[in-house]
Design a protein around this motif. Structure first.
Motif, mmCIF file in Angstrom:
data_model
loop_
_atom_site.group_PDB
_atom_site.id
_atom_site.type_symbol
_atom_site.label_atom_id
_atom_site.label_comp_id
_atom_site.label_asym_id
_atom_site.label_seq_id
_atom_site.Cartn_x
_atom_site.Cartn_y
_atom_site.Cartn_z
ATOM 1 N N ASP A 30 0.867 -1.189 0.000
ATOM 2 C CA ASP A 30 0.000 0.000 0.000
ATOM 3 C C ASP A 30 0.901 1.236 0.000
ATOM 4 O OD1 ASP A 30 -2.349 1.716 0.361
ATOM 5 O OD2 ASP A 30 -3.340 -0.132 0.976
ATOM 6 N N ASP A 31 0.329 2.417 0.150
ATOM 7 C CA ASP A 31 1.165 3.622 0.128
ATOM 8 C C ASP A 31 2.061 3.703 1.364
ATOM 9 O OD1 ASP A 31 -1.515 4.736 -1.521
ATOM 10 O OD2 ASP A 31 0.449 5.179 -2.366
ATOM 11 N N CYS A 32 1.579 3.191 2.493
ATOM 12 C CA CYS A 32 2.368 3.128 3.724
ATOM 13 C C CYS A 32 2.137 1.774 4.387
ATOM 14 C CB CYS A 32 1.895 4.184 4.736
ATOM 15 S SG CYS A 32 2.128 5.894 4.228
ATOM 16 N N SER A 74 3.083 12.693 0.413
ATOM 17 C CA SER A 74 1.974 12.296 -0.452
ATOM 18 C C SER A 74 1.498 10.872 -0.128
ATOM 19 C CB SER A 74 2.415 12.408 -1.914
ATOM 20 O OG SER A 74 1.343 12.103 -2.776
ATOM 21 N N ASP A 75 2.435 9.974 0.192
ATOM 22 C CA ASP A 75 2.041 8.611 0.569
ATOM 23 C C ASP A 75 1.301 8.590 1.905
ATOM 24 O OD1 ASP A 75 2.784 6.931 -1.569
ATOM 25 O OD2 ASP A 75 4.883 7.023 -0.980
ATOM 26 N N ILE A 76 1.713 9.448 2.825
ATOM 27 C CA ILE A 76 0.993 9.549 4.107
ATOM 28 C C ILE A 76 -0.412 10.123 3.848
ATOM 29 C CG2 ILE A 76 0.952 10.708 6.370
ATOM 30 C CD1 ILE A 76 3.363 9.034 6.562
ATOM 31 N N THR A 152 -7.108 2.768 2.288
ATOM 32 C CA THR A 152 -6.207 1.769 1.710
ATOM 33 C C THR A 152 -6.581 1.536 0.253
ATOM 34 O OG1 THR A 152 -7.646 -0.085 2.310
ATOM 35 C CG2 THR A 152 -5.985 0.593 3.948
ATOM 36 N N ARG A 153 -5.725 0.798 -0.457
ATOM 37 C CA ARG A 153 -5.995 0.503 -1.871
ATOM 38 C C ARG A 153 -7.037 -0.595 -2.024
ATOM 39 N NH1 ARG A 153 0.194 0.291 -4.324
ATOM 40 N NH2 ARG A 153 0.781 2.398 -3.662
ATOM 41 N N SER A 154 -7.253 -1.351 -0.967
ATOM 42 C CA SER A 154 -8.067 -2.560 -1.096
ATOM 43 C C SER A 154 -9.526 -2.347 -0.679
ATOM 44 C CB SER A 154 -7.451 -3.683 -0.250
ATOM 45 O OG SER A 154 -7.322 -3.248 1.087
ATOM 46 N N ILE A 218 -5.336 6.391 -3.241
ATOM 47 C CA ILE A 218 -3.936 6.185 -3.625
ATOM 48 C C ILE A 218 -3.450 7.540 -4.117
ATOM 49 C CG2 ILE A 218 -4.465 5.541 -6.044
ATOM 50 C CD1 ILE A 218 -2.159 3.464 -5.821
ATOM 51 N N ASP A 219 -2.152 7.800 -4.025
ATOM 52 C CA ASP A 219 -1.656 9.038 -4.633
ATOM 53 C C ASP A 219 -1.145 8.724 -6.030
ATOM 54 O OD1 ASP A 219 0.626 7.687 -3.579
ATOM 55 O OD2 ASP A 219 1.767 9.551 -3.677
ATOM 56 N N VAL A 220 -1.179 9.737 -6.912
ATOM 57 C CA VAL A 220 -0.777 9.523 -8.304
ATOM 58 C C VAL A 220 0.718 9.805 -8.418
ATOM 59 C CG1 VAL A 220 -1.195 10.091 -10.715
ATOM 60 C CG2 VAL A 220 -3.072 10.235 -9.069
ATOM 61 N N SER A 221 1.516 8.755 -8.368
ATOM 62 C CA SER A 221 2.962 8.911 -8.524
ATOM 63 C C SER A 221 3.437 8.273 -9.820
ATOM 64 C CB SER A 221 3.704 8.319 -7.323
ATOM 65 O OG SER A 221 3.321 6.977 -7.106
ATOM 66 N N ASP A 222 2.913 7.097 -10.150
ATOM 67 C CA ASP A 222 3.369 6.387 -11.353
ATOM 68 C C ASP A 222 2.606 6.806 -12.606
ATOM 69 O OD1 ASP A 222 5.268 4.752 -9.972
ATOM 70 O OD2 ASP A 222 3.584 3.634 -9.157
HETATM 71 MG MG LIG Z 1 1.948 6.191 -3.358
#
Ligand SMILES: [Mg+2]
Length: 331
Positions: A30-32, A74-76, A152-154, A218-222
């Motif tokens: 996940d992000d964290c 951003s992940d936090i 969370t992503r899930s 989720i944060d947009v990083s990729d």
């Molecule tokens: Mg992230």
């Protein structure tokens, strides 16, 4: 194999060695990571920027410092948490000037002040390429029944709407301009370059979203498609996104009108938040927010893990550039 395949393989080994811990709430993927310490819910994340891989060799050190803090914050934000303390590790090639390192730390300090955290330690090592790693700890709140309030992503559900904060594609456009030396020729160029150099993580929106009951983000990083894909995989759902809904800045439309959609869909490094929740919840959040929050699609049972991008006629678009995979790409 790529970055994500490698993460999966290494996660499989790490999980063999992990003793079942009743305190771990969210592990790898996940992000964290999230665990409980007494009455506290702690979050942890880490990110590295390597010269020539994650930043242009001529990027100002002050901006590198800002950005390494911003990408971790951003992940936090993507979990709905609050950052607290960081540890910075520097890799330094021989002959790196002290003034550059001071600038780097000034940038780190500027971002720490903006987002309310402190760098409290770290390490310095010799390296062929300059790099900076930040490990960041944060915390999440508990609700009235002592359950952690997290995104969370899930946690996406079929029928949920998908929204995104701010605009997409500006950072990738800014990178293009910086690479070709075109930045700073106009206010639009300058805005796009600045968006790339100084991302503004959505910490406040993340916290508000979790408070009003949003449980998936989720944060947009990729890149939007790839990051929404991570949500689809984790939630075992399909996402449908509508190309004409993707929020594009006026600057992006003016400067790179032809590539705007592709940059918005898969450019990466936007550090905006994708929020997934029941539509009325997102609409209420949007109407009370200073930053724009745009509904861009929805989750369906469909094909788990799949993301489709549809145009105004409902036809599916395919983009050749599939979002960034940091182990394959380089500047
Ligand atoms: Mg992230």
């Amino acid at each position: 194999l790529g970055e994500f395949g490698l993460i999966e393989r290494l996660a499989a080994i790490a999980q063999q060695g992990q003793k079942a811990s009743p305190h771990l709430i969210v592990g790898i993927g996940d992000d964290c990571a999230v665990w409980r310490v007494g009455d506290w819910v702690q979050l942890a994340t880490t990110d590295t920027m390597v010269a020539g891989v994650h930043f242009l060799p001529n990027m100002p050190w002050r901006d590198v410092g800002w950005k390494i803090v911003a990408v971790n914050v951003s992940d936090i934000a993507a979990m709905g948490g609050t950052p607290s303390y960081g540890l910075a590790t520097l890799g330094l090639p021989p002959g790196m000037p002290i003034a550059a390192l001071e600038e780097l730390y000034e940038g780190i300090n500027e971002a720490c002040t903006s987002y309310g955290l402190a760098v409290v330690g770290g390490d310095i090592v010799k390296a062929d390429q300059a790099f900076v790693t930040l490990a960041l700890i944060g915390e999440a709140a508990l609700d009235a029944s002592e359950q952690p309030m997290l995104m969370t992503r899930s946690a996406a559900k079929a029928g949920d709407a998908i929204a995104v904060t701010g605009c997409l594609g500006d950072s990738a456009a800014g990178l293009e301009l910086l690479k070709t030396g075109r930045a700073k020729e106009s206010p639009d160029d300058d805005y796009l370059a600045r968006t790339h150099l100084r991302p503004q993580p959505r910490l406040e929106i993340g916290r508000r979203a979790v408070q009003v009951g949003v449980r998936c983000a989720i944060d947009v990083s990729d890149g939007l498609l790839q990051d929404v894909g991570h949500v689809c995989k984790a939630s075992k759902l399909e996402a449908r996104l509508y190309s004409e809904k993707l929020p594009l800045s006026p600057a992006l439309k003016r400067i790179l009108s032809e590539e705007a959609l592709s940059l918005a869909a898969s450019g990466g490094e936007d550090y905006e938040l994708v929020l997934v929740a029941a539509r009325p919840l997102l609409e209420a959040l949007s109407s009370s927010s200073e930053v724009s929050i745009t509904i861009i699609g929805e989750m369906t049972a469909g094909t788990p893990g799949r993301v489709s991008l549809l145009n105004a006629r409902g036809e599916e678009l395919t983009l050749t550039m599939g979002g960034w995979d940091h182990l394959r790409g380089s500047l």
